[in-house]
Design an enzyme around this catalytic site. Structure first.
Site, mmCIF file in Angstrom:
data_model
loop_
_atom_site.group_PDB
_atom_site.id
_atom_site.type_symbol
_atom_site.label_atom_id
_atom_site.label_comp_id
_atom_site.label_asym_id
_atom_site.label_seq_id
_atom_site.Cartn_x
_atom_site.Cartn_y
_atom_site.Cartn_z
ATOM 1 N N GLU A 1 41.541 33.212 45.624
ATOM 2 C CA GLU A 1 41.546 34.210 46.704
ATOM 3 C C GLU A 1 40.638 35.391 46.375
ATOM 4 O OE1 GLU A 1 45.012 34.037 44.898
ATOM 5 O OE2 GLU A 1 44.423 31.989 45.439
ATOM 6 N N GLU B 1 36.303 46.087 41.908
ATOM 7 C CA GLU B 1 36.735 44.751 42.292
ATOM 8 C C GLU B 1 37.690 44.265 41.212
ATOM 9 O OE1 GLU B 1 36.133 43.509 45.145
ATOM 10 O OE2 GLU B 1 34.540 44.858 45.787
ATOM 11 N N ASP C 1 29.410 48.445 48.039
ATOM 12 C CA ASP C 1 30.451 49.129 48.816
ATOM 13 C C ASP C 1 30.386 50.637 48.612
ATOM 14 O OD1 ASP C 1 31.265 46.752 49.827
ATOM 15 O OD2 ASP C 1 33.233 46.717 48.879
#
Length: 230
Positions: free
Chosen positions: A52, A9, A155
């Protein structure tokens, strides 16, 4: 065979404009199956967290403020992945960020040849279909209920299941032992018991065989055998 499922990430989309890594997840696969050995690192990006990016992974600037710098975890990370193949969804993105962090420390880059991109695998197997990790989880029936936001380790867990399906999937009927062995011992496989089937010829089959032998000159089935029935 050892492989590493890897995900990251970040604070954004491009390390060239100042975006940094904030999380790394790795899961070890042995012969395509998770071994139970994993690595999960949060990294202080030494910068703010754009809204975001926060909406995607939920990692705030305050949460990451006391986490180690990449320089402090780089040796642990490199030791875990070793020289083994990296299984990554959209590998170009993650490798770009990892190599940018390594370049800051004047460390050698990770070659793209080490990465197996499951995004490209999915696009080749299902041309024109959606190939995001979420879409592939839906296609293969992989449970995503434990994930509310993107996270590197969760993930990786999902990607490990998707990767197994992309390379052929689990063979139906094989139940692997819950004891994940790391010492190389064979994994026990549960197989259902099936009673032996009868295989003696029926009277009709025996009669048909006799009719066939009458058409054969000196059949080997007659040698050292009693006289055939009349």
């Amino acid at each position: 065979m050892r492989e590493i499922v890897l995900d990251t990430e970040t604070t954004g989309l491009d390390p060239a404009t100042g975006d940094r890594l904030v999380e790394i997840g790795c899961i070890e696969l042995i012969n395509h199956m998770p071994s139970g050995n994993d690595l999960h690192l949060y990294v202080n990006p030494e910068r703010d967290m754009p809204p975001e990016a926060f909406r995607v992974h939920g990692l705030s600037e305050a949460f990451l403020a006391d986490k180690p710098l990449f320089a402090e975890v780089v040796d642990e990370f490199l030791a875990f992945i070793g020289e083994d193949r990296l299984i990554i969804h959209n590998a170009a993105f993650d490798m770009k960020f990892l190599n940018a962090e390594l370049a800051r420390l004047k460390r050698p880059p990770l070659p793209m040849s080490r990465a197996l991109d499951t995004l490209r695998m999915a696009q080749a197997r299902f041309p024109g279909a959606q190939a995001s990790l979420d879409a592939l989880c839906r296609r293969f029936g992989v449970d995503t209920s434990s994930r509310t936001k993107h996270g590197a380790l969760i993930d990786c867990v999902l990607l490990a299941e998707v990767y197994l399906e992309l390379i052929g999937g689990r063979e139906p009927g094989l139940a692997l032992s819950a004891d994940k062995r790391r010492d190389g011992a064979a994994v026990q496989v549960a197989r259902p018991f099936r009673a032996p089937r009868p295989h003696a010829a029926s009277p009709e089959e025996l009669a048909a065989h006799e009719e066939f032998l009458k058409k054969v000159k000196d059949p080997i089935w007659r040698r050292d055998a009693p006289n055939p029935p009349s």
